[in-house]
Design a protein around this motif. Structure first.
Motif, PDB file in Angstrom:
ATOM      1  N   ALA A  27      -4.644 -19.109  12.644  1.00 30.28           N
ATOM      2  CA  ALA A  27      -5.488 -17.903  12.667  1.00 30.28           C
ATOM      3  C   ALA A  27      -5.324 -17.153  11.350  1.00 30.28           C
ATOM      4  CB  ALA A  27      -5.110 -17.037  13.853  1.00 30.28           C
ATOM      5  N   PHE A  28      -6.085 -17.583  10.367  1.00 29.34           N
ATOM      6  CA  PHE A  28      -5.969 -17.042   9.011  1.00 29.34           C
ATOM      7  C   PHE A  28      -6.027 -15.513   9.007  1.00 29.34           C
ATOM      8  CE2 PHE A  28      -6.438 -17.167   4.470  1.00 29.34           C
ATOM      9  CZ  PHE A  28      -7.406 -16.234   4.124  1.00 29.34           C
ATOM     10  N   ARG A  29      -6.882 -14.948   9.812  1.00 29.57           N
ATOM     11  CA  ARG A  29      -7.165 -13.515   9.760  1.00 29.57           C
ATOM     12  C   ARG A  29      -5.968 -12.640  10.134  1.00 29.57           C
ATOM     13  NH1 ARG A  29      -8.835 -15.537  14.415  1.00 29.57           N
ATOM     14  NH2 ARG A  29      -8.487 -14.399  16.366  1.00 29.57           N
ATOM     15  N   ILE A  30      -4.946 -13.198  10.774  1.00 25.98           N
ATOM     16  CA  ILE A  30      -3.808 -12.377  11.195  1.00 25.98           C
ATOM     17  C   ILE A  30      -2.592 -12.545  10.296  1.00 25.98           C
ATOM     18  CG2 ILE A  30      -4.585 -12.426  13.603  1.00 25.98           C
ATOM     19  CD1 ILE A  30      -2.206 -14.294  14.196  1.00 25.98           C
ATOM     20  N   TYR A  31      -2.728 -13.345   9.255  1.00 29.73           N
ATOM     21  CA  TYR A  31      -1.588 -13.602   8.373  1.00 29.73           C
ATOM     22  C   TYR A  31      -1.762 -12.953   7.000  1.00 29.73           C
ATOM     23  CZ  TYR A  31       0.539 -17.080  11.427  1.00 29.73           C
ATOM     24  OH  TYR A  31       1.162 -17.709  12.465  1.00 29.73           O
ATOM     25  N   ASP A  32      -0.672 -12.364   6.497  1.00 31.60           N
ATOM     26  CA  ASP A  32      -0.613 -12.047   5.083  1.00 31.60           C
ATOM     27  C   ASP A  32      -0.661 -13.360   4.299  1.00 31.60           C
ATOM     28  OD1 ASP A  32       2.030  -9.598   5.667  1.00 31.60           O
ATOM     29  OD2 ASP A  32      -0.141  -9.428   5.928  1.00 31.60           O
ATOM     30  N   MET A  33      -1.176 -13.282   3.078  1.00 31.40           N
ATOM     31  CA  MET A  33      -1.256 -14.475   2.241  1.00 31.40           C
ATOM     32  C   MET A  33      -0.785 -14.147   0.829  1.00 31.40           C
ATOM     33  SD  MET A  33      -2.468 -16.963   4.163  1.00 31.40           S
ATOM     34  CE  MET A  33      -2.917 -18.174   2.919  1.00 31.40           C
ATOM     35  N   SER A  34      -0.412 -15.157   0.096  1.00 36.12           N
ATOM     36  CA  SER A  34       0.095 -14.927  -1.254  1.00 36.12           C
ATOM     37  C   SER A  34      -0.264 -16.079  -2.179  1.00 36.12           C
ATOM     38  CB  SER A  34       1.611 -14.734  -1.222  1.00 36.12           C
ATOM     39  OG  SER A  34       2.260 -15.822  -0.588  1.00 36.12           O
ATOM     40  N   TRP A  35      -0.164 -15.800  -3.458  1.00 40.36           N
ATOM     41  CA  TRP A  35      -0.286 -16.807  -4.507  1.00 40.36           C
ATOM     42  C   TRP A  35       1.053 -16.892  -5.240  1.00 40.36           C
ATOM     43  CZ3 TRP A  35      -4.258 -20.106  -5.147  1.00 40.36           C
ATOM     44  CH2 TRP A  35      -5.495 -19.777  -4.592  1.00 40.36           C
ATOM     45  N   ASN A  51      -2.472  -8.327   2.393  1.00 41.19           N
ATOM     46  CA  ASN A  51      -2.162  -8.263   3.813  1.00 41.19           C
ATOM     47  C   ASN A  51      -3.307  -8.855   4.636  1.00 41.19           C
ATOM     48  OD1 ASN A  51      -4.096  -6.254   3.788  1.00 41.19           O
ATOM     49  ND2 ASN A  51      -2.771  -4.660   4.642  1.00 41.19           N
ATOM     50  N   ALA A  52      -3.078  -8.957   5.931  1.00 41.32           N
ATOM     51  CA  ALA A  52      -3.999  -9.691   6.786  1.00 41.32           C
ATOM     52  C   ALA A  52      -5.417  -9.133   6.746  1.00 41.32           C
ATOM     53  CB  ALA A  52      -3.475  -9.698   8.228  1.00 41.32           C
ATOM     54  N   GLY A  53      -5.530  -7.813   6.732  1.00 38.12           N
ATOM     55  CA  GLY A  53      -6.843  -7.187   6.734  1.00 38.12           C
ATOM     56  C   GLY A  53      -7.480  -7.089   5.366  1.00 38.12           C
ATOM     57  N   GLY A  54      -6.719  -7.340   4.331  1.00 36.35           N
ATOM     58  CA  GLY A  54      -7.265  -7.290   2.975  1.00 36.35           C
ATOM     59  C   GLY A  54      -7.181  -5.946   2.295  1.00 36.35           C
ATOM     60  N   GLU A  55      -6.635  -4.943   3.033  1.00 37.97           N
ATOM     61  CA  GLU A  55      -6.612  -3.596   2.443  1.00 37.97           C
ATOM     62  C   GLU A  55      -5.471  -3.398   1.462  1.00 37.97           C
ATOM     63  OE1 GLU A  55      -7.506  -3.658   6.871  1.00 37.97           O
ATOM     64  OE2 GLU A  55      -5.719  -4.044   5.666  1.00 37.97           O
ATOM     65  N   ARG A  71      -9.744 -11.831  -0.053  1.00 39.04           N
ATOM     66  CA  ARG A  71      -9.848 -12.809   1.018  1.00 39.04           C
ATOM     67  C   ARG A  71     -11.125 -12.593   1.806  1.00 39.04           C
ATOM     68  NH1 ARG A  71      -4.672 -12.078   4.444  1.00 39.04           N
ATOM     69  NH2 ARG A  71      -5.701 -13.561   5.854  1.00 39.04           N
ATOM     70  N   ASP A  72     -11.580 -13.654   2.448  1.00 41.36           N
ATOM     71  CA  ASP A  72     -12.731 -13.608   3.339  1.00 41.36           C
ATOM     72  C   ASP A  72     -12.264 -14.178   4.671  1.00 41.36           C
ATOM     73  OD1 ASP A  72     -15.059 -14.152   4.817  1.00 41.36           O
ATOM     74  OD2 ASP A  72     -16.250 -14.407   3.015  1.00 41.36           O
ATOM     75  N   ASN A  73     -12.037 -13.291   5.629  1.00 42.41           N
ATOM     76  CA  ASN A  73     -11.494 -13.724   6.923  1.00 42.41           C
ATOM     77  C   ASN A  73     -12.536 -14.402   7.817  1.00 42.41           C
ATOM     78  OD1 ASN A  73      -8.945 -12.914   6.275  1.00 42.41           O
ATOM     79  ND2 ASN A  73      -9.019 -10.996   7.437  1.00 42.41           N
ATOM     80  N   TYR A  94      -0.249 -22.125  -6.328  1.00 43.59           N
ATOM     81  CA  TYR A  94      -0.256 -22.443  -4.905  1.00 43.59           C
ATOM     82  C   TYR A  94      -0.658 -21.213  -4.100  1.00 43.59           C
ATOM     83  CZ  TYR A  94       3.139 -26.052  -6.344  1.00 43.59           C
ATOM     84  OH  TYR A  94       3.785 -27.104  -6.951  1.00 43.59           O
ATOM     85  N   CYS A  95      -1.361 -21.427  -3.012  1.00 42.39           N
ATOM     86  CA  CYS A  95      -1.480 -20.361  -2.036  1.00 42.39           C
ATOM     87  C   CYS A  95      -0.466 -20.636  -0.938  1.00 42.39           C
ATOM     88  CB  CYS A  95      -2.890 -20.270  -1.460  1.00 42.39           C
ATOM     89  SG  CYS A  95      -3.429 -21.690  -0.502  1.00 42.39           S
ATOM     90  N   ALA A  96      -0.019 -19.580  -0.300  1.00 40.78           N
ATOM     91  CA  ALA A  96       1.010 -19.704   0.734  1.00 40.78           C
ATOM     92  C   ALA A  96       0.713 -18.733   1.861  1.00 40.78           C
ATOM     93  CB  ALA A  96       2.385 -19.428   0.141  1.00 40.78           C
ATOM     94  N   ARG A  97       1.057 -19.140   3.054  1.00 38.65           N
ATOM     95  CA  ARG A  97       0.902 -18.266   4.208  1.00 38.65           C
ATOM     96  C   ARG A  97       2.092 -17.326   4.276  1.00 38.65           C
ATOM     97  NH1 ARG A  97       0.659 -20.755  10.244  1.00 38.65           N
ATOM     98  NH2 ARG A  97       2.888 -20.990   9.822  1.00 38.65           N
ATOM     99  N   GLY A  98       1.787 -16.036   4.345  1.00 38.98           N
ATOM    100  CA  GLY A  98       2.835 -15.051   4.484  1.00 38.98           C
ATOM    101  C   GLY A  98       3.441 -14.625   3.166  1.00 38.98           C
ATOM    102  N   SER A  99       4.426 -13.690   3.288  1.00 42.26           N
ATOM    103  CA  SER A  99       5.224 -13.245   2.147  1.00 42.26           C
ATOM    104  C   SER A  99       4.412 -12.487   1.112  1.00 42.26           C
ATOM    105  CB  SER A  99       5.924 -14.437   1.483  1.00 42.26           C
ATOM    106  OG  SER A  99       6.917 -13.962   0.605  1.00 42.26           O
TER     107      SER A  99
END
Length: 118
Positions: A27-35, A51-55, A71-73, A94-99
């Protein structure tokens, strides 16, 4: 869980690139993402997080003012717009989930190479 990066390439100093990372299997939309990036012979370096919402967006000092994360959720896609590139930005990205602010995101994609020539 799968993360696939696109958009790397070779540019001259001062050029721009836009990296994309498509996510699937979670569920991409609920996770923070990073590069994160890794230059030859060096350890991983956190670049940016969102962060998950993009704000909320965060940047390493080395890229602040030049890079923009978004991001585009709906499309399950993470982006990194990179402007005013320099040879110091040459790395595997790299992109990474979280952090949001570290290299601890997991999993990571396979990476996309960015090479900036002087």
């Amino acid at each position: 869980v799968q993360l696939v990066e696109f958009g790397g390439g070779m540019v001259q100093t001062g050029g721009s690139l836009r990296l994309s990372c498509t996510a699937s299997g979670f569920a991409f939309r609920i996770y923070d993402m990073s590069w994160v990036r890794q230059a030859p012979g060096k350890g991983p370096e956190w670049v940016s997080g969102i962060n998950a919402g993009g704000e909320g967006t965060y940047y390493a000092d080395s890229v602040k003012g030049r890079f923009t994360i978004s991001r585009d959720n709906v499309k399950n896609t993470l982006y990194l717009q990179m402007n005013s590139l320099t040879p110091a930005d040459t790395a595997l990205y790299y992109c990474a989930r979280g952090s949001l602010r570290s290299t601890g995101g997991f999993p990571r994609g396979q990476g996309t190479q960015v090479t900036v020539s002087s």
